[in-house]
Design a protein around this motif. Structure first.
Motif, PDB file in Angstrom:
ATOM      1  N   VAL A   1       0.867  -1.172   0.000  1.00  0.00           N
ATOM      2  CA  VAL A   1       0.000   0.000   0.000  1.00  0.00           C
ATOM      3  C   VAL A   1       0.909   1.229   0.000  1.00  0.00           C
ATOM      4  N   ILE A   2       0.869   1.982  -1.085  1.00  0.00           N
ATOM      5  CA  ILE A   2       1.808   3.086  -1.291  1.00  0.00           C
ATOM      6  C   ILE A   2       1.170   4.431  -0.957  1.00  0.00           C
ATOM      7  N   ASP A   3       1.732   5.112   0.027  1.00  0.00           N
ATOM      8  CA  ASP A   3       1.424   6.518   0.344  1.00  0.00           C
ATOM      9  C   ASP A   3      -0.040   6.832   0.637  1.00  0.00           C
ATOM     10  N   MET A   4      -0.789   5.860   1.130  1.00  0.00           N
ATOM     11  CA  MET A   4      -2.198   6.134   1.421  1.00  0.00           C
ATOM     12  C   MET A   4      -2.416   6.740   2.807  1.00  0.00           C
ATOM     13  N   ILE A   5      -1.416   6.703   3.662  1.00  0.00           N
ATOM     14  CA  ILE A   5      -1.504   7.406   4.947  1.00  0.00           C
ATOM     15  C   ILE A   5      -1.009   8.815   4.653  1.00  0.00           C
ATOM     16  N   ASN A   6      -1.951   9.716   4.422  1.00  0.00           N
ATOM     17  CA  ASN A   6      -1.621  10.987   3.800  1.00  0.00           C
ATOM     18  C   ASN A   6      -2.441  12.109   4.421  1.00  0.00           C
ATOM     19  N   THR A   7      -1.815  13.263   4.575  1.00  0.00           N
ATOM     20  CA  THR A   7      -2.518  14.440   5.082  1.00  0.00           C
ATOM     21  C   THR A   7      -3.213  15.216   3.974  1.00  0.00           C
ATOM     22  N   TYR A   8      -2.829  14.962   2.731  1.00  0.00           N
ATOM     23  CA  TYR A   8      -3.356  15.682   1.568  1.00  0.00           C
ATOM     24  C   TYR A   8      -3.165  17.184   1.726  1.00  0.00           C
ATOM     25  N   ASP A   9      -2.034  17.545   2.299  1.00  0.00           N
ATOM     26  CA  ASP A   9      -1.664  18.941   2.481  1.00  0.00           C
ATOM     27  C   ASP A   9      -0.421  19.198   1.635  1.00  0.00           C
ATOM     28  N   HIS A  10      -0.588  19.125   0.315  1.00  0.00           N
ATOM     29  CA  HIS A  10       0.549  19.276  -0.591  1.00  0.00           C
ATOM     30  C   HIS A  10       0.060  19.773  -1.942  1.00  0.00           C
ATOM     31  N   ALA A  11       0.987  20.202  -2.759  1.00  0.00           N
ATOM     32  CA  ALA A  11       0.645  20.654  -4.106  1.00  0.00           C
ATOM     33  C   ALA A  11      -0.086  19.532  -4.829  1.00  0.00           C
ATOM     34  N   ASP A  12      -1.059  19.845  -5.603  1.00  0.00           N
ATOM     35  CA  ASP A  12      -1.851  18.908  -6.394  1.00  0.00           C
ATOM     36  C   ASP A  12      -2.828  18.069  -5.568  1.00  0.00           C
ATOM     37  N   ALA A  13      -2.918  18.302  -4.268  1.00  0.00           N
ATOM     38  CA  ALA A  13      -3.827  17.511  -3.443  1.00  0.00           C
ATOM     39  C   ALA A  13      -5.272  17.646  -3.919  1.00  0.00           C
ATOM     40  N   ASP A  14      -5.661  18.837  -4.341  1.00  0.00           N
ATOM     41  CA  ASP A  14      -7.042  19.024  -4.804  1.00  0.00           C
ATOM     42  C   ASP A  14      -7.351  18.168  -6.025  1.00  0.00           C
ATOM     43  N   LEU A  15      -6.332  17.907  -6.848  1.00  0.00           N
ATOM     44  CA  LEU A  15      -6.511  17.040  -8.011  1.00  0.00           C
ATOM     45  C   LEU A  15      -6.490  15.559  -7.622  1.00  0.00           C
ATOM     46  N   LEU A  16      -5.756  15.234  -6.571  1.00  0.00           N
ATOM     47  CA  LEU A  16      -5.602  13.849  -6.132  1.00  0.00           C
ATOM     48  C   LEU A  16      -6.783  13.351  -5.305  1.00  0.00           C
ATOM     49  N   ILE A  17      -7.359  14.187  -4.474  1.00  0.00           N
ATOM     50  CA  ILE A  17      -8.382  13.765  -3.506  1.00  0.00           C
ATOM     51  C   ILE A  17      -9.571  13.056  -4.161  1.00  0.00           C
ATOM     52  N   PRO A  18     -10.144  13.553  -5.253  1.00  0.00           N
ATOM     53  CA  PRO A  18     -11.287  12.823  -5.840  1.00  0.00           C
ATOM     54  C   PRO A  18     -10.903  11.414  -6.306  1.00  0.00           C
ATOM     55  N   SER A  19      -9.732  11.267  -6.872  1.00  0.00           N
ATOM     56  CA  SER A  19      -9.283   9.954  -7.323  1.00  0.00           C
ATOM     57  C   SER A  19      -8.987   9.047  -6.133  1.00  0.00           C
ATOM     58  N   ALA A  20      -8.390   9.600  -5.082  1.00  0.00           N
ATOM     59  CA  ALA A  20      -8.123   8.815  -3.875  1.00  0.00           C
ATOM     60  C   ALA A  20      -9.423   8.333  -3.255  1.00  0.00           C
ATOM     61  N   ALA A  21     -10.416   9.213  -3.195  1.00  0.00           N
ATOM     62  CA  ALA A  21     -11.711   8.830  -2.619  1.00  0.00           C
ATOM     63  C   ALA A  21     -12.330   7.674  -3.401  1.00  0.00           C
ATOM     64  N   LYS A  22     -12.147   7.681  -4.702  1.00  0.00           N
ATOM     65  CA  LYS A  22     -12.680   6.599  -5.537  1.00  0.00           C
ATOM     66  C   LYS A  22     -11.888   5.303  -5.334  1.00  0.00           C
ATOM     67  N   ALA A  23     -10.580   5.401  -5.092  1.00  0.00           N
ATOM     68  CA  ALA A  23      -9.726   4.221  -4.946  1.00  0.00           C
ATOM     69  C   ALA A  23      -9.818   3.573  -3.567  1.00  0.00           C
ATOM     70  N   VAL A  24     -10.120   4.352  -2.528  1.00  0.00           N
ATOM     71  CA  VAL A  24     -10.094   3.835  -1.153  1.00  0.00           C
ATOM     72  C   VAL A  24     -10.925   2.558  -0.976  1.00  0.00           C
ATOM     73  N   PRO A  25     -12.171   2.489  -1.456  1.00  0.00           N
ATOM     74  CA  PRO A  25     -12.923   1.239  -1.250  1.00  0.00           C
ATOM     75  C   PRO A  25     -12.240   0.013  -1.865  1.00  0.00           C
ATOM     76  N   ALA A  26     -11.619   0.177  -3.022  1.00  0.00           N
ATOM     77  CA  ALA A  26     -10.915  -0.944  -3.655  1.00  0.00           C
ATOM     78  C   ALA A  26      -9.669  -1.320  -2.867  1.00  0.00           C
ATOM     79  N   VAL A  27      -8.955  -0.323  -2.347  1.00  0.00           N
ATOM     80  CA  VAL A  27      -7.781  -0.605  -1.508  1.00  0.00           C
ATOM     81  C   VAL A  27      -8.224  -1.368  -0.263  1.00  0.00           C
ATOM     82  N   VAL A  28      -9.317  -0.943   0.345  1.00  0.00           N
ATOM     83  CA  VAL A  28      -9.836  -1.620   1.542  1.00  0.00           C
ATOM     84  C   VAL A  28     -10.165  -3.080   1.213  1.00  0.00           C
TER      85      VAL A  28
END
Length: 187
Positions: free
Chosen positions: A8-35
């Protein structure tokens, strides 16, 4: 033939970084599959290894990183992925899960020859980690629905590169084979 491990790569994340706004929607979609992937691995006795950025905090440890992420505004993306007591944790400082980390040694100690990659960011850390796994002669699977991206077009290209150049099997989470990648399956 060795065994599989879910990384599991970099999923423990604060999302307080450049490009986080672009990443968050994709992360939200991926989380159930990662789980789902983590739950399957745990149920099947497959090691789950979290490899995570240290956020440049050289005095931190995995518990502190988890606590910091859970205290942040995007704890909902972290809480479902919380490592359990059996999970392993490796800190990294750069893009690849292997670069100057003890991961290769850990995998050899676990007799792992097949890594199943999930996490973020597809076109960065996942791509570079797949390449580093490939050059270490590990079999590589990528759970295509359990990876998050910043730029969709670059993520798609990265997944194609992993398949073509690194012989990675890109499959859906529910099709990941822990005894090795299933032949000819795509996500």
């Amino acid at each position: 033939m060795g065994r599989s491990a879910v990384v599991v790569i970099d999923m423990i994340n604060t999302y307080d970084h450049a490009d986080a706004d672009l990443l968050i929607p994709s992360a939200a979609k991926a989380v159930p599959a990662v789980v789902r992937l983590i739950e399957r691995a745990r149920r099947d006795g497959v090691p789950v290894i979290y490899v995570n950025d240290n956020f440049g905090e050289w005095r931190s440890h995995h518990g502190e990183i988890l606590d910091t992420a859970l205290a942040g505004p995007h704890a909902d993306l972290v809480e479902p992925l919380r490592p359990d007591r059996d999970s392993l944790f490796v800190l990294k400082a750069r893009h690849s899960i292997f670069y100057e980390t003890p991961l290769a040694y850990l995998l050899s100690q676990l007799t792992v020859d097949h890594v199943v990659l999930c996490g973020q960011v597809t076109e960065q850390c996942v791509l570079y980690s797949a390449l580093d796994a490939h050059i270490r002669h590990l079999r590589v699977s990528v759970a295509g629905d359990a990876v998050a991206h910043i730029h969709p077009e670059l993520a798609e290209a990265a997944l194609k590169m992993m398949q073509r150049n690194m012989n990675a099997q890109v499959v859906g989470t529910d099709s990941v084979g822990f005894d090795g990648p299933p032949p000819g399956r795509s996500a």
